[in-house]
Design a protein around this motif. Structure first.
Motif, PDB file in Angstrom:
ATOM      1  N   GLN A 101       8.691 -14.202  -4.969  1.00 14.27           N
ATOM      2  CA  GLN A 101       8.095 -13.335  -3.623  1.00 14.27           C
ATOM      3  C   GLN A 101       7.593 -12.246  -4.314  1.00 14.27           C
ATOM      4  O   GLN A 101       6.611 -11.487  -3.722  1.00 14.27           O
ATOM      5  N   ALA A 102       8.495 -11.525  -5.307  1.00 14.80           N
ATOM      6  CA  ALA A 102       7.867 -10.045  -5.959  1.00 14.80           C
ATOM      7  C   ALA A 102       6.640 -10.406  -6.557  1.00 14.80           C
ATOM      8  O   ALA A 102       5.868  -9.539  -6.506  1.00 14.80           O
ATOM      9  N   ILE A 103       6.341 -11.440  -7.204  1.00 14.21           N
ATOM     10  CA  ILE A 103       5.211 -11.534  -8.052  1.00 14.21           C
ATOM     11  C   ILE A 103       4.168 -11.785  -7.002  1.00 14.21           C
ATOM     12  O   ILE A 103       2.982 -11.257  -7.126  1.00 14.21           O
ATOM     13  N   ALA A 104       4.410 -12.304  -5.982  1.00 12.47           N
ATOM     14  CA  ALA A 104       3.484 -12.918  -4.779  1.00 12.47           C
ATOM     15  C   ALA A 104       2.825 -11.319  -4.484  1.00 12.47           C
ATOM     16  O   ALA A 104       1.583 -10.916  -4.243  1.00 12.47           O
ATOM     17  N   ARG A 105       3.805 -10.475  -4.284  1.00 14.00           N
ATOM     18  CA  ARG A 105       3.513  -9.211  -3.505  1.00 14.00           C
ATOM     19  C   ARG A 105       2.749  -8.289  -4.710  1.00 14.00           C
ATOM     20  O   ARG A 105       1.646  -7.835  -4.035  1.00 14.00           O
ATOM     21  N   GLN A 108      -0.890  -9.881  -4.725  1.00 10.64           N
ATOM     22  CA  GLN A 108      -1.521  -9.175  -3.359  1.00 10.64           C
ATOM     23  C   GLN A 108      -2.099  -7.933  -3.182  1.00 10.64           C
ATOM     24  O   GLN A 108      -3.218  -7.392  -2.855  1.00 10.64           O
ATOM     25  N   THR A 109      -1.249  -6.939  -4.172  1.00 12.64           N
ATOM     26  CA  THR A 109      -1.501  -5.559  -4.032  1.00 12.64           C
ATOM     27  C   THR A 109      -2.338  -4.958  -5.149  1.00 12.64           C
ATOM     28  O   THR A 109      -2.995  -4.042  -5.257  1.00 12.64           O
ATOM     29  N   ALA A 110      -2.446  -5.547  -6.407  1.00 10.48           N
ATOM     30  CA  ALA A 110      -2.861  -5.536  -7.570  1.00 10.48           C
ATOM     31  C   ALA A 110      -4.576  -5.610  -7.614  1.00 10.48           C
ATOM     32  O   ALA A 110      -5.046  -6.060  -6.774  1.00 10.48           O
TER      33      ALA A 110
END
Length: 110
Positions: A101-105, A108-110
């Motif tokens: 979940q942290a990696i996905a976030r 998505q924002t990078a």
């Protein structure tokens, strides 16, 4: 892209082995094949990674093993999850969810 192979992140192999053995006891080759099949050929587990991981997990008490006969009547070591292994599977699954979940976030924002 269906034939592409993906390297596993450190520690992920043990999670995949634990999950695979949570269904049935199986020999090492069967574990590798099940992971390969379920992942639609995207992951390939090499013997040089699989068997050291199985030995480490057995030393930690997460799995046990006993000798038996494989489907083709050959002697093989069958691995089975222990109670400690089931607890480890729960802990590693929860950690994997948090990390993914942290990696996905971040992606998505990078």
């Amino acid at each position: 892209m269906a034939n592409a192979r993906t390297d596993l992140m450190q520690g992920t192999l043990e999670l995949l082995i634990l999950k695979t053995l949570s269904r049935d006891a199986m020999h090492g080759y069967g574990v590798a094949q099940r992971i390969h099949d379920v992942a639609d050929d995207l992951l390939k587990i090499e013997d040089g990674s699989l068997y050291p991981a199985l030995y480490r997990m057995e030393e930690r008490g997460w799995i046990t093993s006993e000798w038996g006969l494989s489907e083709n009547n050959r002697r093989a070591k069958f691995y089975k999850l222990t109670r400690a292994g089931r607890k480890q599977l729960e802990a590693e699954s929860a950690n994997w969810k948090r990390v993914s979940q942290a990696i996905a976030r971040i992606l998505q924002t990078a």
